[in-house]
Design a protein around this motif. Sequence first.
Motif, PDB file in Angstrom:
ATOM      1  N   VAL A  56       0.832  -1.208   0.000  1.00 25.36           N
ATOM      2  CA  VAL A  56       0.000   0.000   0.000  1.00 25.36           C
ATOM      3  C   VAL A  56       0.864   1.255   0.000  1.00 25.36           C
ATOM      4  O   VAL A  56       0.617   2.200  -0.747  1.00 25.36           O
ATOM      5  CB  VAL A  56      -0.968  -0.008   1.217  1.00 25.36           C
ATOM      6  CG1 VAL A  56      -1.681   1.322   1.355  1.00 25.36           C
ATOM      7  CG2 VAL A  56      -1.997  -1.126   1.071  1.00 25.36           C
ATOM      8  N   GLU A  57       1.908   1.240   0.807  1.00 24.99           N
ATOM      9  CA  GLU A  57       2.829   2.397   0.859  1.00 24.99           C
ATOM     10  C   GLU A  57       3.468   2.629  -0.504  1.00 24.99           C
ATOM     11  O   GLU A  57       3.583   3.760  -0.974  1.00 24.99           O
ATOM     12  CB  GLU A  57       3.914   2.174   1.936  1.00 24.99           C
ATOM     13  CG  GLU A  57       3.425   2.339   3.369  1.00 24.99           C
ATOM     14  CD  GLU A  57       2.748   3.684   3.600  1.00 24.99           C
ATOM     15  OE1 GLU A  57       3.290   4.710   3.144  1.00 24.99           O
ATOM     16  OE2 GLU A  57       1.650   3.719   4.205  1.00 24.99           O
ATOM     17  N   ASP A  58       3.908   1.525  -1.143  1.00 27.46           N
ATOM     18  CA  ASP A  58       4.516   1.617  -2.484  1.00 27.46           C
ATOM     19  C   ASP A  58       3.535   2.235  -3.476  1.00 27.46           C
ATOM     20  O   ASP A  58       3.901   3.096  -4.274  1.00 27.46           O
ATOM     21  CB  ASP A  58       4.926   0.219  -2.983  1.00 27.46           C
ATOM     22  CG  ASP A  58       6.291  -0.172  -2.444  1.00 27.46           C
ATOM     23  OD1 ASP A  58       6.870   0.653  -1.713  1.00 27.46           O
ATOM     24  OD2 ASP A  58       6.755  -1.292  -2.745  1.00 27.46           O
ATOM     25  N   GLN A  59       2.303   1.729  -3.415  1.00 28.83           N
ATOM     26  CA  GLN A  59       1.263   2.231  -4.327  1.00 28.83           C
ATOM     27  C   GLN A  59       1.044   3.723  -4.116  1.00 28.83           C
ATOM     28  O   GLN A  59       0.972   4.497  -5.078  1.00 28.83           O
ATOM     29  CB  GLN A  59      -0.046   1.457  -4.071  1.00 28.83           C
ATOM     30  CG  GLN A  59      -1.216   1.885  -4.947  1.00 28.83           C
ATOM     31  CD  GLN A  59      -0.953   1.680  -6.435  1.00 28.83           C
ATOM     32  OE1 GLN A  59      -0.549   0.604  -6.854  1.00 28.83           O
ATOM     33  NE2 GLN A  59      -1.129   2.720  -7.233  1.00 28.83           N
ATOM     34  N   ARG A  60       0.980   4.130  -2.855  1.00 24.00           N
ATOM     35  CA  ARG A  60       0.776   5.553  -2.529  1.00 24.00           C
ATOM     36  C   ARG A  60       1.923   6.404  -3.061  1.00 24.00           C
ATOM     37  O   ARG A  60       1.721   7.488  -3.603  1.00 24.00           O
ATOM     38  CB  ARG A  60       0.651   5.717  -1.016  1.00 24.00           C
ATOM     39  CG  ARG A  60      -0.753   5.412  -0.533  1.00 24.00           C
ATOM     40  CD  ARG A  60      -1.081   6.113   0.763  1.00 24.00           C
ATOM     41  NE  ARG A  60      -2.416   5.699   1.198  1.00 24.00           N
ATOM     42  CZ  ARG A  60      -2.684   5.182   2.382  1.00 24.00           C
ATOM     43  NH1 ARG A  60      -1.713   5.030   3.265  1.00 24.00           N
ATOM     44  NH2 ARG A  60      -3.903   4.840   2.704  1.00 24.00           N
ATOM     45  N   ALA A  61       3.149   5.896  -2.889  1.00 23.12           N
ATOM     46  CA  ALA A  61       4.344   6.625  -3.357  1.00 23.12           C
ATOM     47  C   ALA A  61       4.314   6.766  -4.876  1.00 23.12           C
ATOM     48  O   ALA A  61       4.660   7.816  -5.424  1.00 23.12           O
ATOM     49  CB  ALA A  61       5.608   5.893  -2.911  1.00 23.12           C
ATOM     50  N   ARG A  62       3.882   5.668  -5.538  1.00 26.76           N
ATOM     51  CA  ARG A  62       3.810   5.703  -7.014  1.00 26.76           C
ATOM     52  C   ARG A  62       2.774   6.724  -7.469  1.00 26.76           C
ATOM     53  O   ARG A  62       3.019   7.518  -8.374  1.00 26.76           O
ATOM     54  CB  ARG A  62       3.423   4.309  -7.541  1.00 26.76           C
ATOM     55  CG  ARG A  62       4.601   3.577  -8.217  1.00 26.76           C
ATOM     56  CD  ARG A  62       4.161   2.474  -9.168  1.00 26.76           C
ATOM     57  NE  ARG A  62       3.119   1.607  -8.647  1.00 26.76           N
ATOM     58  CZ  ARG A  62       3.335   0.558  -7.841  1.00 26.76           C
ATOM     59  NH1 ARG A  62       4.572   0.283  -7.436  1.00 26.76           N
ATOM     60  NH2 ARG A  62       2.342  -0.198  -7.431  1.00 26.76           N
ATOM     61  N   GLU A 100      -6.951   9.915 -11.245  1.00 28.14           N
ATOM     62  CA  GLU A 100      -6.531   8.514 -11.191  1.00 28.14           C
ATOM     63  C   GLU A 100      -5.369   8.291 -10.225  1.00 28.14           C
ATOM     64  O   GLU A 100      -5.169   7.191  -9.732  1.00 28.14           O
ATOM     65  CB  GLU A 100      -6.143   8.027 -12.592  1.00 28.14           C
ATOM     66  CG  GLU A 100      -7.351   7.710 -13.458  1.00 28.14           C
ATOM     67  CD  GLU A 100      -6.983   7.473 -14.915  1.00 28.14           C
ATOM     68  OE1 GLU A 100      -5.772   7.401 -15.221  1.00 28.14           O
ATOM     69  OE2 GLU A 100      -7.910   7.355 -15.739  1.00 28.14           O
ATOM     70  N   ASN A 101      -4.586   9.331  -9.978  1.00 31.25           N
ATOM     71  CA  ASN A 101      -3.424   9.188  -9.095  1.00 31.25           C
ATOM     72  C   ASN A 101      -3.607   9.901  -7.758  1.00 31.25           C
ATOM     73  O   ASN A 101      -2.654  10.332  -7.133  1.00 31.25           O
ATOM     74  CB  ASN A 101      -2.163   9.698  -9.813  1.00 31.25           C
ATOM     75  CG  ASN A 101      -1.818   8.822 -11.000  1.00 31.25           C
ATOM     76  OD1 ASN A 101      -1.569   7.633 -10.840  1.00 31.25           O
ATOM     77  ND2 ASN A 101      -1.845   9.380 -12.189  1.00 31.25           N
ATOM     78  N   THR A 102      -4.871  10.035  -7.364  1.00 32.12           N
ATOM     79  CA  THR A 102      -5.178  10.611  -6.052  1.00 32.12           C
ATOM     80  C   THR A 102      -5.897   9.549  -5.228  1.00 32.12           C
ATOM     81  O   THR A 102      -6.767   8.841  -5.746  1.00 32.12           O
ATOM     82  CB  THR A 102      -6.077  11.859  -6.205  1.00 32.12           C
ATOM     83  OG1 THR A 102      -5.368  12.813  -7.011  1.00 32.12           O
ATOM     84  CG2 THR A 102      -6.393  12.497  -4.858  1.00 32.12           C
ATOM     85  N   SER A 103      -5.533   9.450  -3.989  1.00 36.92           N
ATOM     86  CA  SER A 103      -6.116   8.426  -3.121  1.00 36.92           C
ATOM     87  C   SER A 103      -7.609   8.696  -2.892  1.00 36.92           C
ATOM     88  O   SER A 103      -7.976   9.777  -2.436  1.00 36.92           O
ATOM     89  CB  SER A 103      -5.370   8.432  -1.791  1.00 36.92           C
ATOM     90  OG  SER A 103      -5.906   7.454  -0.942  1.00 36.92           O
ATOM     91  N   PRO A 104      -8.490   7.731  -3.220  1.00 43.26           N
ATOM     92  CA  PRO A 104      -9.934   7.929  -2.990  1.00 43.26           C
ATOM     93  C   PRO A 104     -10.191   8.119  -1.489  1.00 43.26           C
ATOM     94  O   PRO A 104      -9.440   7.658  -0.659  1.00 43.26           O
ATOM     95  CB  PRO A 104     -10.562   6.622  -3.488  1.00 43.26           C
ATOM     96  CG  PRO A 104      -9.516   5.980  -4.345  1.00 43.26           C
ATOM     97  CD  PRO A 104      -8.195   6.412  -3.803  1.00 43.26           C
ATOM     98  N   GLY A 105     -11.255   8.824  -1.201  1.00 44.95           N
ATOM     99  CA  GLY A 105     -11.574   9.037   0.219  1.00 44.95           C
ATOM    100  C   GLY A 105     -11.011  10.333   0.763  1.00 44.95           C
ATOM    101  O   GLY A 105     -11.396  10.787   1.833  1.00 44.95           O
ATOM    102  N   THR A 106     -10.089  10.983   0.021  1.00 43.74           N
ATOM    103  CA  THR A 106      -9.547  12.269   0.487  1.00 43.74           C
ATOM    104  C   THR A 106     -10.440  13.403  -0.023  1.00 43.74           C
ATOM    105  O   THR A 106     -11.169  13.241  -1.003  1.00 43.74           O
ATOM    106  CB  THR A 106      -8.110  12.496  -0.051  1.00 43.74           C
ATOM    107  OG1 THR A 106      -8.159  12.460  -1.485  1.00 43.74           O
ATOM    108  CG2 THR A 106      -7.154  11.415   0.429  1.00 43.74           C
ATOM    109  N   ALA A 107     -10.359  14.552   0.635  1.00 40.71           N
ATOM    110  CA  ALA A 107     -11.158  15.724   0.223  1.00 40.71           C
ATOM    111  C   ALA A 107     -10.726  16.177  -1.174  1.00 40.71           C
ATOM    112  O   ALA A 107     -11.544  16.611  -1.993  1.00 40.71           O
ATOM    113  CB  ALA A 107     -10.958  16.851   1.231  1.00 40.71           C
TER     114      ALA A 107
END
Length: 320
Positions: free
Chosen positions: A1-7, A157-164
Amino acid sequence: VEDQRARWERKRSRTAKELLETEHKYLEQLDLVLTYFVTILKAKGTLKPAVLETIFGPLESLYSASHILSLNLEKGNLGPGLENFCQSLDLYGHYAENLEQANKTLKEQLRKNKSFRRFKKLQETRPQFQGRELEDLLPLPLQRLHQYKHFFRDLLENTSPGTAEYQKLAKAVKSVSEVSQWVQDIFDKRENSLQLLRVQKLLKGRKTQVLTPGRWYIREGWLLVVPSKGEELKRRMFFLFSDILIAAKPCHPLHLLNSNKLSCQAVYPLHQCSVDKVFGHTQSQGGLLSLSFPHKTLLLMSSNQQEIHDWYRSLTAAVR
């Protein structure tokens, strides 16, 4: 998950950077038009205010909306910046609606207004223009709108869902898609009007009314009509629209006025038509279509099977 977030974060910051760089370039180009044309023309009074408004439309408002967007992007305020910018997106729709009239008025002024013609030529020789003409710069906002659609989508597409931020980007993507569709519809309608007008001019006389509100051009081409009795095949040009099918034949090549025109033979309404493939299902050469109307059956033939297949698809879609 961390890797995905960093990417995601890497891709996102790359897209945000590219959006800002291209926004600066876009602002520079708009600035050329505003500085060297709009501002000076207003001061000199070379064009009447109404004419100036028609040629340049809401260009100044587009510039200030983009300027505010670039300031937000520079500060890293991506979400709020896009949210604020989307309130000005309707300007792009109005700009598209006005563009045809803008081009027409520009041509007219270049023909009639000698001092404007000289002024335009002089401005375009400035090194800042790099050989470009005013006509090359006026469609830029609509090209930029198309780019916004892709940038906003990539950011989402490269923003984490669930964030404002994700919610704001999703809204921006929806807004820019709606305005893009509005602009596309304007161009489709314009293109359709040109096609209807072209076919109207191709047909001899004014008896057949092609230019009808709500009618859409679909396709045209030569097909062979198979007569009911054992006569020869007749080669006819067919024009398919959303509500009718027109059959036409060439006028006599030696006719003084109409040698390059077509004479309308029949107009078939499609609302009570059914279409069948008689043959053309197999890989044989060519095919045959049967069109049934309340008081007539029309057999159309082509030696090209793909062509018959395309006509079958277009006709069934139009009838449906």
